[in-house]
Design a protein around this motif. Structure first.
Motif, PDB file in Angstrom:
ATOM      1  N   UNK A  61       0.854  -1.181   0.000  1.00 33.21           N
ATOM      2  CA  UNK A  61       0.000   0.000   0.000  1.00 33.21           C
ATOM      3  C   UNK A  61       0.892   1.234   0.000  1.00 33.21           C
ATOM      4  N   UNK A  62       0.414   2.302  -0.630  1.00 36.72           N
ATOM      5  CA  UNK A  62       1.181   3.542  -0.641  1.00 36.72           C
ATOM      6  C   UNK A  62       0.241   4.741  -0.636  1.00 36.72           C
ATOM      7  N   UNK A  77      13.191   5.467   4.235  1.00 36.03           N
ATOM      8  CA  UNK A  77      13.267   4.965   5.610  1.00 36.03           C
ATOM      9  C   UNK A  77      12.508   3.657   5.718  1.00 36.03           C
ATOM     10  N   UNK A  78      13.064   2.722   6.509  1.00 36.90           N
ATOM     11  CA  UNK A  78      12.470   1.392   6.645  1.00 36.90           C
ATOM     12  C   UNK A  78      12.405   0.994   8.106  1.00 36.90           C
ATOM     13  N   UNK A  90       6.421  -4.342   6.930  1.00 36.33           N
ATOM     14  CA  UNK A  90       7.334  -3.208   6.920  1.00 36.33           C
ATOM     15  C   UNK A  90       6.537  -1.925   6.766  1.00 36.33           C
ATOM     16  N   UNK A  91       7.084  -0.836   7.278  1.00 33.93           N
ATOM     17  CA  UNK A  91       6.579   0.497   6.975  1.00 33.93           C
ATOM     18  C   UNK A  91       7.717   1.267   6.335  1.00 33.93           C
ATOM     19  N   UNK A  92       7.380   1.998   5.284  1.00 33.57           N
ATOM     20  CA  UNK A  92       8.384   2.678   4.486  1.00 33.57           C
ATOM     21  C   UNK A  92       7.999   4.139   4.318  1.00 33.57           C
ATOM     22  N   UNK A  93       8.965   5.022   4.485  1.00 32.49           N
ATOM     23  CA  UNK A  93       8.776   6.437   4.222  1.00 32.49           C
ATOM     24  C   UNK A  93       9.701   6.860   3.093  1.00 32.49           C
ATOM     25  N   UNK A 104       5.883  10.142   0.171  1.00 33.25           N
ATOM     26  CA  UNK A 104       5.004   8.970   0.153  1.00 33.25           C
ATOM     27  C   UNK A 104       5.307   8.115   1.379  1.00 33.25           C
ATOM     28  N   UNK A 105       4.279   7.423   1.851  1.00 35.42           N
ATOM     29  CA  UNK A 105       4.424   6.472   2.958  1.00 35.42           C
ATOM     30  C   UNK A 105       3.614   5.237   2.624  1.00 35.42           C
ATOM     31  N   UNK A 106       4.150   4.087   2.987  1.00 35.77           N
ATOM     32  CA  UNK A 106       3.429   2.873   2.673  1.00 35.77           C
ATOM     33  C   UNK A 106       3.817   1.717   3.555  1.00 35.77           C
ATOM     34  N   UNK A 107       3.215   0.580   3.238  1.00 35.47           N
ATOM     35  CA  UNK A 107       3.599  -0.652   3.926  1.00 35.47           C
ATOM     36  C   UNK A 107       3.679  -1.784   2.907  1.00 35.47           C
TER      37      UNK A 107
END
Length: 135
Positions: A61-62, A77-78, A90-93, A104-107
């Motif tokens: 998802x994003x 970022x992770x 995971x969560x990602x920035x 953007x931010x996602x998982x």
């Protein structure tokens, strides 16, 4: 900005731009996948070519907050939001290189499976340790 224990710099590429003049949304997913798998290979010892265990993406998802375009360098970022027996979320920035507000931010969710049977296997050893370091 939310804290991420792992950062990777990734330059945008000429081909990342779409006809609207910005990095296309599918590229954000590729960036997430690249940063996660680079970390798993380098820190977790994941052998993507010959290892008995592989990670399959079962969910991603994003949310998009701002546009970016070539040429820009992005800071990704992770962190790990949840580590289960055979899966990880995971969560990602995704930030501009100055790490201000996220663009953007996602998982991304991996289930680790046996390469041959595609059945879930426990996350163990160096791989688990590397993921715990991101929690």
């Amino acid at each position: 900005m939310t804290s991420y224990p792992h950062w990777q710099q990734v330059p945008t590429r000429w081909k990342d731009n779409d006809v609207y003049g910005h990095v296309n949304n599918v590229v954000h997913y590729a960036l997430m996948d690249t940063v996660i798998n680079t970390y798993l290979i380098e820190r977790g010892g994941l052998d993507i070519h010959d290892g008995g265990v592989i990670g399959l993406c079962v969910e991603s998802h994003c949310n998009y907050h701002a546009s970016v375009a070539f040429p820009e360098v992005l800071s990704i970022g992770l962190r790990v939001a949840h580590l289960g027996r055979s899966s990880v979320r995971y969560e990602i920035g995704i930030f501009r290189s100055n790490r201000g507000e996220p663009v953007a931010e996602g998982h991304f969710v991996h289930v680790f499976v046996n390469r041959e049977t595609r059945r879930p296997v426990p996350v163990e050893g160096k791989l688990r340790e590397s993921l715990e370091a991101l929690a």
